[in-house]
Design a protein around this motif. Structure first.
Motif, short mmCIF file in Angstrom:
data_model
loop_
_atom_site.label_atom_id
_atom_site.label_comp_id
_atom_site.label_asym_id
_atom_site.label_seq_id
_atom_site.Cartn_x
_atom_site.Cartn_y
_atom_site.Cartn_z
N SER A 54 18.11 30.29 24.50
CA SER A 54 16.75 30.40 25.06
C SER A 54 15.82 29.33 24.48
CB SER A 54 16.16 31.78 24.81
OG SER A 54 16.91 32.78 25.44
N ALA A 55 15.98 29.07 23.18
CA ALA A 55 15.15 28.04 22.54
C ALA A 55 15.40 26.67 23.17
CB ALA A 55 15.45 27.99 21.04
N VAL A 56 16.67 26.37 23.41
CA VAL A 56 17.01 25.09 24.06
C VAL A 56 16.47 25.06 25.48
CG1 VAL A 56 18.92 23.66 24.91
CG2 VAL A 56 19.07 24.71 22.64
N GLY A 57 16.61 26.19 26.19
CA GLY A 57 16.13 26.27 27.57
C GLY A 57 14.63 26.12 27.68
N SER A 58 13.90 26.55 26.65
CA SER A 58 12.43 26.49 26.71
C SER A 58 11.89 25.08 26.54
CB SER A 58 11.83 27.41 25.64
OG SER A 58 12.10 26.90 24.34
N ILE A 59 12.71 24.17 26.00
CA ILE A 59 12.24 22.80 25.72
C ILE A 59 11.80 22.11 27.01
CG2 ILE A 59 12.95 20.50 24.94
CD1 ILE A 59 14.79 21.93 22.90
N THR A 60 12.61 22.24 28.07
CA THR A 60 12.27 21.61 29.35
C THR A 60 10.94 22.12 29.88
OG1 THR A 60 14.62 21.41 29.90
CG2 THR A 60 13.06 21.19 31.72
N TYR A 61 10.73 23.45 29.80
CA TYR A 61 9.48 24.04 30.27
C TYR A 61 8.30 23.59 29.42
CZ TYR A 61 12.18 27.07 33.36
OH TYR A 61 13.01 27.54 34.35
N GLY A 65 4.69 21.49 30.33
CA GLY A 65 3.46 22.25 30.15
C GLY A 65 3.52 23.63 30.77
N LEU A 66 4.73 24.19 30.85
CA LEU A 66 4.92 25.48 31.50
C LEU A 66 5.18 26.60 30.49
CD1 LEU A 66 7.14 24.36 34.54
CD2 LEU A 66 4.70 24.92 34.55
N VAL A 67 4.55 26.47 29.31
CA VAL A 67 4.63 27.53 28.29
C VAL A 67 3.21 27.89 27.88
CG1 VAL A 67 5.41 28.15 25.98
CG2 VAL A 67 6.88 26.76 27.43
N ASP A 68 2.86 29.16 28.01
CA ASP A 68 1.53 29.65 27.63
C ASP A 68 1.66 30.33 26.26
OD1 ASP A 68 -0.86 31.10 27.28
OD2 ASP A 68 -1.16 31.22 29.45
N PHE A 69 1.26 29.61 25.21
CA PHE A 69 1.45 30.12 23.85
C PHE A 69 0.52 31.30 23.52
CE2 PHE A 69 3.41 25.92 23.43
CZ PHE A 69 4.59 26.26 22.79
N LYS A 70 -0.65 31.32 24.15
CA LYS A 70 -1.55 32.46 23.94
C LYS A 70 -0.90 33.74 24.44
CE LYS A 70 -6.10 34.29 25.22
NZ LYS A 70 -7.34 34.08 26.00
N SER A 190 8.62 33.23 28.79
CA SER A 190 9.63 34.26 28.53
C SER A 190 10.74 33.72 27.63
CB SER A 190 10.22 34.77 29.84
OG SER A 190 11.35 35.59 29.61
N LEU A 191 11.18 32.50 27.90
CA LEU A 191 12.25 31.90 27.08
C LEU A 191 11.80 31.72 25.63
CD1 LEU A 191 13.67 29.25 29.58
CD2 LEU A 191 14.83 31.29 28.75
N VAL A 192 10.53 31.34 25.43
CA VAL A 192 10.00 31.19 24.07
C VAL A 192 9.97 32.55 23.37
CG1 VAL A 192 7.93 30.65 22.71
CG2 VAL A 192 8.63 29.13 24.57
N ILE A 193 9.48 33.57 24.07
CA ILE A 193 9.41 34.93 23.49
C ILE A 193 10.80 35.44 23.16
CG2 ILE A 193 8.79 37.33 23.97
CD1 ILE A 193 6.55 36.22 25.81
N ILE A 194 11.74 35.27 24.10
CA ILE A 194 13.12 35.73 23.89
C ILE A 194 13.75 35.03 22.69
CG2 ILE A 194 15.46 35.73 24.86
CD1 ILE A 194 14.15 36.11 27.63
N SER A 195 13.55 33.71 22.58
CA SER A 195 14.16 32.96 21.48
C SER A 195 13.60 33.41 20.13
CB SER A 195 13.96 31.46 21.67
OG SER A 195 12.59 31.12 21.65
N LEU A 196 12.28 33.58 20.04
CA LEU A 196 11.67 34.04 18.79
C LEU A 196 12.14 35.44 18.43
CD1 LEU A 196 8.00 32.73 19.19
CD2 LEU A 196 9.74 31.88 17.61
N ASN A 197 12.07 36.34 19.42
CA ASN A 197 12.49 37.73 19.18
C ASN A 197 13.94 37.80 18.69
OD1 ASN A 197 10.03 38.62 20.03
ND2 ASN A 197 10.73 39.53 21.94
N SER A 198 14.82 37.12 19.41
CA SER A 198 16.25 37.21 19.12
C SER A 198 16.60 36.60 17.78
CB SER A 198 17.05 36.52 20.24
OG SER A 198 16.80 37.13 21.49
#
Length: 264
Positions: A54-61, A65-70, A190-198
């Motif tokens: 998921s962490a690798v997958g989130s890099i493209t997003y 600019g398709l990651v909302d960190f807030k 979602s990918l960022v959240i999943i990677s951090l959680n996991s």
């Protein structure tokens, strides 16, 4: 069976890259039924495999600019707290044998797999119904919605900690329907959240198990290849169109696990 297992590991990544979730639902059944790994250890391995891919997958997003960190923080902080508490305190409380009726026993492993199967069926329903509409609303976030999302984050954290599932099938609809996040941004977030959680869940409890790093890294590597494939496919095919088909597959898998563990 192992060859099939390695092939199925690609699908874990493809699902994550294509629709931002669902891959973690496949990971534990693949590890248990195709590689013959103990269910409890499989939840541990699943956290690492899903987290890294998921962490690798989130890099493209992230680059687009398709990651909302807030939003990731609103959902992620309660999730992380729940995962930590679940892996450290709740999981060890489950007895090795929960129920025994004549020759039929419900062990800790069977219990986890049955919960996982129910989770798969719930996930399949959401995928088949395709509830995330993707409509953007300009309304400001109100406190009630933020609290609701944080509560769902806690629930996802418990499920992730208990079963090793990332919970993307719950995260994406929550981000889209409650916080009005555009679908593509919801997938990246979602990918960022999943990677951090996991990954936090894995490293917080890795002392409880003997890790076969060579095997674990190889499966994670294959899943990452799947993520890349899924991301490329998503450029040509709308992931929302494939989601219901994937949902039916997850439904069949869930029913199979229940049938196998209870009746076979």
């Amino acid at each position: 069976m192992e060859i099939i297992g390695y092939a199925a590991s690609v699908l874990i990544g493809v699902s994550l890259g294509l629709i931002g979730g669902g891959g973690s639902i496949l990971t534990v059944p693949v590890l248990v039924y195709l590689f013959g790994i103990d269910a409890l250890l499989a939840t541990e391995y699943s956290l690492f495999i899903v987290g890294v891919s998921s962490a690798v997958g989130s890099i493209t997003y992230f680059k687009k600019g398709l990651v909302d960190f807030k939003v990731a923080l609103i959902f992620g902080i309660p999730s992380v707290i729940s995962i930590f508490l679940t892996r450290i305190y709740l999981l060890p409380l489950i007895p090795e044998e929960l129920l025994s009726i004549k020759d039929w026993r419900v062990t800790k492993n069977i219990f986890l797999l049955l919960i996982f199967a129910v989770l798969m069926i719930l996930a399949s329903y959401k995928m088949i119904k395709n509830q995330a509409s993707g409509e953007i609303d300009d309304n400001e976030l109100n406190k009630n919605k933020v609290l609701l999302v944080a509560s769902e984050g806690m629930l996802v954290g418990i499920l992730t900690g208990l079963l090793g599932a990332g919970g993307g099938f719950m995260i994406i609809p929550a981000l889209v329907n409650l916080l009005k996040v555009p679908v593509k941004t919801a997938i990246g977030t979602s990918l960022v959240i999943i990677s951090l959680n996991s990954l936090i869940g894995f490293f917080s409890s890795m002392n409880n198990a003997k890790i076969e790093w060579d095997f674990l890294i190889s499966i994670a590597g294959i899943a990452i290849v799947g993520i890349i494939i899924g991301s490329q496919i998503s450029k040509k095919v709308d992931g929302k169109k494939l989601k219901p088909a994937f949902g039916w597959f997850i439904l069949v898998m869930g029913v199979y696990i229940i049938t196998r563990e209870i009746f076979l």
